[in-house]
Design a protein around this motif. Structure first.
Motif, PDB file in Angstrom:
ATOM      1  N   ASP A   1      -8.329  -5.416  -1.499  1.00  0.00           N
ATOM      2  CA  ASP A   1      -7.959  -4.346  -2.432  1.00  0.00           C
ATOM      3  C   ASP A   1      -9.048  -3.279  -2.390  1.00  0.00           C
ATOM      4  O   ASP A   1     -10.222  -3.565  -2.663  1.00  0.00           O
ATOM      5  CB  ASP A   1      -7.821  -4.881  -3.854  1.00  0.00           C
TER       6      ASP A   1
ATOM      7  N   TYR B   1      -4.675   0.138  -1.583  1.00  0.00           N
ATOM      8  CA  TYR B   1      -4.371  -1.274  -1.375  1.00  0.00           C
ATOM      9  C   TYR B   1      -4.660  -2.019  -2.673  1.00  0.00           C
ATOM     10  O   TYR B   1      -5.798  -2.041  -3.125  1.00  0.00           O
ATOM     11  CB  TYR B   1      -5.224  -1.856  -0.243  1.00  0.00           C
ATOM     12  N   GLY B   2      -3.627  -2.577  -3.264  1.00  0.00           N
ATOM     13  CA  GLY B   2      -3.777  -3.318  -4.518  1.00  0.00           C
ATOM     14  C   GLY B   2      -3.301  -2.490  -5.706  1.00  0.00           C
ATOM     15  O   GLY B   2      -3.320  -1.261  -5.682  1.00  0.00           O
ATOM     16  N   ASP B   3      -2.878  -3.189  -6.736  1.00  0.00           N
ATOM     17  CA  ASP B   3      -2.285  -2.547  -7.906  1.00  0.00           C
ATOM     18  C   ASP B   3      -3.226  -1.546  -8.581  1.00  0.00           C
ATOM     19  O   ASP B   3      -2.794  -0.477  -9.006  1.00  0.00           O
ATOM     20  CB  ASP B   3      -1.842  -3.596  -8.930  1.00  0.00           C
ATOM     21  N   HIS B   4      -4.497  -1.908  -8.716  1.00  0.00           N
ATOM     22  CA  HIS B   4      -5.443  -1.001  -9.377  1.00  0.00           C
ATOM     23  C   HIS B   4      -5.518   0.335  -8.645  1.00  0.00           C
ATOM     24  O   HIS B   4      -5.465   1.395  -9.262  1.00  0.00           O
ATOM     25  CB  HIS B   4      -6.834  -1.625  -9.468  1.00  0.00           C
TER      26      HIS B   4
ATOM     27  N   LYS C   1      -1.834   7.159  -8.346  1.00  0.00           N
ATOM     28  CA  LYS C   1      -0.725   7.777  -9.094  1.00  0.00           C
ATOM     29  C   LYS C   1      -1.252   8.679 -10.177  1.00  0.00           C
ATOM     30  O   LYS C   1      -0.749   9.781 -10.375  1.00  0.00           O
ATOM     31  CB  LYS C   1       0.188   6.676  -9.674  1.00  0.00           C
TER      32      LYS C   1
ATOM     33  N   LEU D   1      -3.341   1.602  -6.522  1.00  0.00           N
ATOM     34  CA  LEU D   1      -2.054   2.300  -6.616  1.00  0.00           C
ATOM     35  C   LEU D   1      -1.981   3.088  -7.922  1.00  0.00           C
ATOM     36  O   LEU D   1      -1.617   4.264  -7.926  1.00  0.00           O
ATOM     37  CB  LEU D   1      -0.893   1.302  -6.534  1.00  0.00           C
ATOM     38  N   SER D   2      -2.367   2.462  -9.017  1.00  0.00           N
ATOM     39  CA  SER D   2      -2.362   3.138 -10.312  1.00  0.00           C
ATOM     40  C   SER D   2      -3.334   4.302 -10.324  1.00  0.00           C
ATOM     41  O   SER D   2      -3.027   5.377 -10.847  1.00  0.00           O
ATOM     42  CB  SER D   2      -2.731   2.162 -11.432  1.00  0.00           C
TER      43      SER D   2
ATOM     44  N   ASN E   1       0.848  -1.186   0.000  1.00  0.00           N
ATOM     45  CA  ASN E   1       0.000   0.000   0.000  1.00  0.00           C
ATOM     46  C   ASN E   1       0.878   1.228   0.000  1.00  0.00           C
ATOM     47  O   ASN E   1       2.048   1.173   0.322  1.00  0.00           O
ATOM     48  CB  ASN E   1      -0.986  -0.016   1.178  1.00  0.00           C
ATOM     49  N   GLN E   2       0.298   2.321  -0.376  1.00  0.00           N
ATOM     50  CA  GLN E   2       1.011   3.591  -0.428  1.00  0.00           C
ATOM     51  C   GLN E   2       0.051   4.677   0.009  1.00  0.00           C
ATOM     52  O   GLN E   2      -1.155   4.518  -0.087  1.00  0.00           O
ATOM     53  CB  GLN E   2       1.507   3.849  -1.852  1.00  0.00           C
TER      54      GLN E   2
END
Length: 153
Positions: A118, A139-142, A148, A144-145, A2-3
């Protein structure tokens, strides 16, 4: 993984603009949680997010009904978990979390063990009369994208 991202809103208009920008990026099945004190701006944020996915009806807090559904170009599910009892009955939440719309959950701490792994968690903190700080935890790639694109584009 996570970020975290931080956004400072100086007015309800800033809050609405942030939510509308996020709304242009969400997709079917997205889950967004909103935590913060009463009056922090959760409903203001939710109204603007709903508008950005095509909801034309008035959006208000589903405090006593737990869930309200709205039609837009994406279905929009607005959940208030504040009044859900400790002994969680089967409310079929996964149908919303895995469904064809966008789900916003206010007071997510009340159903933490029911939330998908996520998701996008947003905490709203008072920092002044109209100023708020938004903390985004992806939480999770989706997600995060998504963050961003929202903050680093």
């Amino acid at each position: 993984m996570n970020q975290e991202w931080t956004f400072t809103s100086h007015s309800p208009d800033d809050t609405a603009n942030l939510a509308e920008r996020l709304g242009r990026l969400v997709k079917r099945g997205n889950v967004i949680t909103l935590a913060g004190d009463l009056g922090a701006g959760k409903t203001t944020f939710t109204k603007a997010l709903a508008k950005s996915v095509g909801v034309t009806r008035n959006v208000n807090s589903p405090t006593f009904t737990i869930m309200k559904e709205y039609e837009g170009f994406l279905p929009f599910y607005h959940m208030d978990a504040y009044r859900i009892e400790d002994e969680m009955e089967d409310l079929g939440l996964e149908e919303y979390f895995e469904g064809s719309g966008v789900t916003v959950v206010e007071w997510p701490a009340m159903i933490l063990d029911q939330l998908p792994k996520d998701r996008l968690d947003i905490t709203i903190q008072y920092t002044g009369e109209e100023e708020r700080v938004f903390l985004f935890h992806a939480y999770g790639d989706h997600y995060l994208s998504l963050c961003k694109e929202l903050f680093e584009a």
